[in-house]
Design a protein around this motif. Structure first.
Motif, PDB file in Angstrom:
ATOM      1  N   THR A  91      -5.153  -6.593   0.742  1.00 12.96           N
ATOM      2  CA  THR A  91      -4.858  -5.565  -0.244  1.00 12.96           C
ATOM      3  C   THR A  91      -5.514  -5.889  -1.589  1.00 12.96           C
ATOM      4  OG1 THR A  91      -2.759  -5.140   0.865  1.00 12.96           O
ATOM      5  CG2 THR A  91      -3.005  -4.271  -1.347  1.00 12.96           C
ATOM      6  N   ARG A  92      -5.573  -7.183  -1.939  1.00 15.85           N
ATOM      7  CA  ARG A  92      -6.262  -7.565  -3.171  1.00 15.85           C
ATOM      8  C   ARG A  92      -7.739  -7.172  -3.103  1.00 15.85           C
ATOM      9  NH1 ARG A  92      -4.027 -11.868  -6.219  1.00 15.85           N
ATOM     10  NH2 ARG A  92      -1.824 -11.357  -6.574  1.00 15.85           N
ATOM     11  N   ARG A  93      -8.359  -7.358  -1.938  1.00 19.81           N
ATOM     12  CA  ARG A  93      -9.781  -7.069  -1.800  1.00 19.81           C
ATOM     13  C   ARG A  93     -10.039  -5.564  -1.704  1.00 19.81           C
ATOM     14  NH1 ARG A  93     -14.315  -9.496  -2.948  1.00 19.81           N
ATOM     15  NH2 ARG A  93     -13.592 -11.433  -2.027  1.00 19.81           N
ATOM     16  N   THR A 117      -1.493  -5.252 -10.709  1.00 19.18           N
ATOM     17  CA  THR A 117      -1.422  -5.640  -9.304  1.00 19.18           C
ATOM     18  C   THR A 117      -0.271  -6.622  -9.105  1.00 19.18           C
ATOM     19  OG1 THR A 117      -3.804  -5.399  -9.093  1.00 19.18           O
ATOM     20  CG2 THR A 117      -2.689  -6.666  -7.395  1.00 19.18           C
ATOM     21  N   ARG A 138      -7.731  -3.083  -2.297  1.00 20.91           N
ATOM     22  CA  ARG A 138      -6.902  -2.366  -3.273  1.00 20.91           C
ATOM     23  C   ARG A 138      -5.946  -1.352  -2.624  1.00 20.91           C
ATOM     24  NH1 ARG A 138      -8.385  -3.089  -8.655  1.00 20.91           N
ATOM     25  NH2 ARG A 138      -9.260  -5.192  -8.741  1.00 20.91           N
ATOM     26  N   ARG A 139      -6.459  -0.387  -1.882  1.00 20.66           N
ATOM     27  CA  ARG A 139      -5.585   0.626  -1.282  1.00 20.66           C
ATOM     28  C   ARG A 139      -6.019   0.860   0.148  1.00 20.66           C
ATOM     29  NH1 ARG A 139      -0.801   2.477  -2.457  1.00 20.66           N
ATOM     30  NH2 ARG A 139      -1.392   2.837  -4.616  1.00 20.66           N
ATOM     31  N   HIS A 143     -13.618  -5.967  -7.189  1.00 17.55           N
ATOM     32  CA  HIS A 143     -12.653  -5.509  -8.194  1.00 17.55           C
ATOM     33  C   HIS A 143     -12.689  -3.984  -8.346  1.00 17.55           C
ATOM     34  CE1 HIS A 143     -11.883  -9.640  -9.189  1.00 17.55           C
ATOM     35  NE2 HIS A 143     -13.188  -9.828  -9.346  1.00 17.55           N
ATOM     36  N   ARG A 144     -13.155  -3.310  -7.287  1.00 12.60           N
ATOM     37  CA  ARG A 144     -13.157  -1.853  -7.326  1.00 12.60           C
ATOM     38  C   ARG A 144     -12.332  -1.325  -6.168  1.00 12.60           C
ATOM     39  NH1 ARG A 144     -18.921  -1.968  -7.522  1.00 12.60           N
ATOM     40  NH2 ARG A 144     -18.955  -0.875  -5.539  1.00 12.60           N
ATOM     41  N   PRO A 145     -11.597  -0.224  -6.367  1.00 15.53           N
ATOM     42  CA  PRO A 145     -10.898   0.370  -5.229  1.00 15.53           C
ATOM     43  C   PRO A 145     -11.907   0.820  -4.177  1.00 15.53           C
ATOM     44  CG  PRO A 145     -10.157   1.297  -7.334  1.00 15.53           C
ATOM     45  CD  PRO A 145     -11.376   0.481  -7.615  1.00 15.53           C
ATOM     46  N   ASN A 205       0.811  -1.215   0.000  1.00 15.63           N
ATOM     47  CA  ASN A 205       0.000   0.000   0.000  1.00 15.63           C
ATOM     48  C   ASN A 205       0.846   1.268   0.000  1.00 15.63           C
ATOM     49  OD1 ASN A 205      -3.007  -0.879   0.495  1.00 15.63           O
ATOM     50  ND2 ASN A 205      -1.748  -2.193   1.791  1.00 15.63           N
TER      51      ASN A 205
END
Length: 355
Positions: free
Chosen positions: A282-284, A173, A286-287, A350-352, A155
């Motif tokens: 982090t995959r889930r 990613t 994203r940030r 699949h969305r930030p 991150n």
């Protein structure tokens, strides 16, 4: 239940296991050939059905083994092809962050531990206690530091600031495999510490604090082999009626030895499970901003510590199998990791995340 219904249920279980193992294949290969492979597996089970349960089970296990081997080969080859700038950057940042986090956390916990020591100790005794306390503290801070490091590296702002070597590396990613291998390496190091170095250091601490070297060592001062010898000797004495202890006390001591045996392995493996959990988070999400990383880390370790302590207590009392008691925290992390990595569990998969 009829024989045909029983066979249908058995086939369903084997197909479910095969479908679950398909996740080992790279996504492109899985989407292209996964359904055909599953159909072929089901037809092979049906063909063996007339030969009996043993033949069907043997065919199912052979198919699962073949898929496991192929999946690992394809996955490793895919990871090697895809290892680019993003992976190198994250791996380098993880190693550096791990070293820093380990140093800071170990220093803090050593300071807290030494602050509780007797003020009457001489300078030589104080230094000895400090030295032999390091392995015990490190056993706890290694998995903590690795989780913090991986979460921070994944991150980190500007982690893609370095121009990628290949156009397809841009903005992608980072892959899980390099970080999983880092978790494996640290797990191996932690295993050596927990099974060999820590028992010897605990022995010295026990003798320093008691003021005598009487040869007696508690369960935390024994290696896994010595723990096994102790509980097997007690079990043999109980079976033959030659023990001078009450049976309840002997059983409790056996549980203590078995719990400590599994604890040394479970706390080492926590390095890998926490790494995978950090990657899946982090995959889930994203940030994860740094303002959220600190409370998230505290929450994860508080939950893990509670599960670990409760499991140890249940294992010591005999209410739960010592192996299950000490591995329950890691199994919980693994379950959460798989849930987070499973597509479609959330509309935001699949969305930030908007923080």
């Amino acid at each position: 239940m009829s024989a045909s219904t029983s066979q249908s249920a058995t086939h369903r279980v084997w197909r479910t296991a095969y479908r679950a193992l398909l996740v080992l294949l790279p996504r492109e290969l899985r989407e292209r050939h996964g359904s055909a492979m599953l159909d072929l597996f089901a037809r092979e089970l049906a063909r063996k059905e007339a030969q009996g349960l043993f033949a069907t089970s043997a065919a199912a296990l052979a198919g699962l083994g073949d898929l496991l081997g192929r999946g690992l080969r394809e996955r490793i080859a895919d990871e090697r092809r895809g290892f680019g700038q993003a992976e190198r950057t994250v791996l380098r940042n993880s190693v550096l962050s791990f070293a820093l986090a380990f140093f800071v956390l170990t220093d803090i916990m050593l300071a807290l531990s030494m602050g509780r020591q007797s003020r009457s100790m001489s300078a030589e005794q104080w230094l000895s206690v400090l030295w032999y306390s390091v392995p015990y503290i490190a056993a706890m801070t290694i998995p903590m530091a690795l989780f913090v490091a991986v979460l921070a590296a994944l991150n980190k702002k500007g982690r893609h600031a370095t121009p990628p070597e290949r156009e397809e590396d841009s903005g992608k990613t980072p892959r899980m495999m390099p970080l999983a291998l880092l978790g494996v390496v640290v797990t191996i190091l932690a295993y050596g510490l927990n099974t060999q170095v820590l028992p010897k250091a605990n022995t010295e601490l026990q003798w320093l604090q008691s003021g005598k070297r009487d040869g007696f060592r508690g369960d935390r001062s024994l290696t896994p082999r010595e723990l096994q010898d102790r509980w097997r000797e007690l079990e043999t004495q109980l079976a033959s009626g030659r023990t001078s202890r009450a049976e309840s006390n002997a059983r409790e001591l056996i549980n203590n030895y078995r719990v400590e045996y599994h604890k040394k392995y479970a706390i080492s493996a926590a390095c890998l499970f926490l790494t995978l959990f950090a990657v899946s988070l982090t995959r889930r999400l994203r940030r994860i901003p740094i303002a959220w990383q600190v409370p998230l880390t505290v929450a994860v370790f508080s939950g893990y510590y509670v599960l670990f302590i409760v499991g140890e207590s249940l294992g010591d009392s005999g209410m739960l199998s010592p192996s299950l008691a000490m591995w329950s925290a890691n199994l919980t992390l693994l379950l959460l990791t798989l849930l987070l990595l499973t597509p479609g569990l959330s509309a935001r998969a699949h969305r930030p995340v908007a923080w």
